[in-house]
Design a protein around this motif. Structure first.
Motif, mmCIF file in Angstrom:
data_model
loop_
_atom_site.group_PDB
_atom_site.id
_atom_site.type_symbol
_atom_site.label_atom_id
_atom_site.label_comp_id
_atom_site.label_asym_id
_atom_site.label_seq_id
_atom_site.Cartn_x
_atom_site.Cartn_y
_atom_site.Cartn_z
ATOM 1 N N ARG A 120 37.199 47.178 -31.985
ATOM 2 C CA ARG A 120 37.084 46.106 -30.904
ATOM 3 C C ARG A 120 35.680 45.551 -30.604
ATOM 4 N NH1 ARG A 120 41.310 49.715 -28.513
ATOM 5 N NH2 ARG A 120 43.059 48.743 -28.876
ATOM 6 N N ALA A 121 35.237 44.410 -30.719
ATOM 7 C CA ALA A 121 34.070 43.722 -30.322
ATOM 8 C C ALA A 121 34.542 42.317 -29.358
ATOM 9 C CB ALA A 121 33.468 43.180 -31.584
ATOM 10 N N ASN A 122 33.597 42.387 -28.425
ATOM 11 C CA ASN A 122 33.739 40.976 -27.599
ATOM 12 C C ASN A 122 32.628 40.993 -26.684
ATOM 13 O OD1 ASN A 122 33.762 42.862 -25.271
ATOM 14 N ND2 ASN A 122 35.948 42.728 -24.970
ATOM 15 N N GLU A 123 32.567 39.618 -26.383
ATOM 16 C CA GLU A 123 31.260 39.277 -25.570
ATOM 17 C C GLU A 123 31.709 38.776 -24.360
ATOM 18 O OE1 GLU A 123 27.303 36.451 -25.539
ATOM 19 O OE2 GLU A 123 28.461 36.661 -27.364
ATOM 20 N N ASP A 124 31.426 38.937 -23.313
ATOM 21 C CA ASP A 124 31.964 38.403 -21.822
ATOM 22 C C ASP A 124 31.035 38.338 -20.851
ATOM 23 O OD1 ASP A 124 33.867 37.406 -20.206
ATOM 24 O OD2 ASP A 124 34.307 39.423 -19.329
ATOM 25 N N ASN A 125 30.707 36.913 -20.425
ATOM 26 C CA ASN A 125 29.614 36.624 -19.453
ATOM 27 C C ASN A 125 28.193 37.395 -20.146
ATOM 28 O OD1 ASN A 125 31.105 34.920 -18.022
ATOM 29 N ND2 ASN A 125 32.011 36.893 -16.968
ATOM 30 N N LYS B 248 27.595 39.841 -21.660
ATOM 31 C CA LYS B 248 27.651 41.397 -21.924
ATOM 32 C C LYS B 248 28.426 41.599 -23.111
ATOM 33 C CE LYS B 248 28.746 46.077 -20.044
ATOM 34 N NZ LYS B 248 28.049 46.721 -18.955
ATOM 35 N N CYS B 249 27.810 42.233 -23.932
ATOM 36 C CA CYS B 249 28.580 42.640 -25.433
ATOM 37 C C CYS B 249 29.117 44.154 -25.386
ATOM 38 C CB CYS B 249 27.513 42.488 -26.737
ATOM 39 S SG CYS B 249 26.935 40.593 -26.503
ATOM 40 N N HIS B 250 30.251 44.214 -26.221
ATOM 41 C CA HIS B 250 30.711 45.398 -26.294
ATOM 42 C C HIS B 250 31.333 45.698 -27.561
ATOM 43 C CE1 HIS B 250 32.988 48.794 -24.417
ATOM 44 N NE2 HIS B 250 34.053 48.585 -25.362
ATOM 45 N N VAL B 251 31.088 46.868 -28.037
ATOM 46 C CA VAL B 251 31.755 47.190 -29.379
ATOM 47 C C VAL B 251 32.231 48.866 -29.404
ATOM 48 C CG1 VAL B 251 31.321 47.671 -31.782
ATOM 49 C CG2 VAL B 251 30.077 45.849 -30.707
#
Length: 90
Positions: free
Chosen positions: A55-60, A62-65
């Motif tokens: 799962r990978a996302n970017e929100d405001n 802040k990136c997360h993998v």
């Protein structure tokens, strides 16, 4: 002390994380991954077909993998022929 649950959280630079990922890569290839912190150790022996979720996302800003790999100790699991590509850029 042998564990059946291991968690580690820390702030690392990208090169350190790449080293940990390389160690995981080597462990999956060899069929043995050993997690150690202090006196605590957890040994896992991945084999057969493993379930993988990325799962990978970017929100405001802040990136997360997140990478999750799971398997049953003695299992004949299904094979998913879906193609995945991960690039490092350029």
């Amino acid at each position: 002390m042998t564990l059946n649950d291991f968690t580690h959280e820390s702030l690392q630079d990208a090169a350190s994380i790449a080293s940990y990922l390389k160690a995981l890569q080597d462990g999956f290839a060899k069929g043995r991954i050993e997690f150690t912190e202090g006196e605590a150790t957890l040994v896992m022996e991945p084999a057969g077909h493993l379930d993988m979720t990325i799962r990978a996302n970017e929100d405001n800003g802040k990136c997360h993998v997140a990478l999750t790999v799971s398997w049953s100790v003695a299992s004949t699991q299904k094979t998913n022929a879906a193609s995945l590509t991960i690039n490092s850029g350029s």
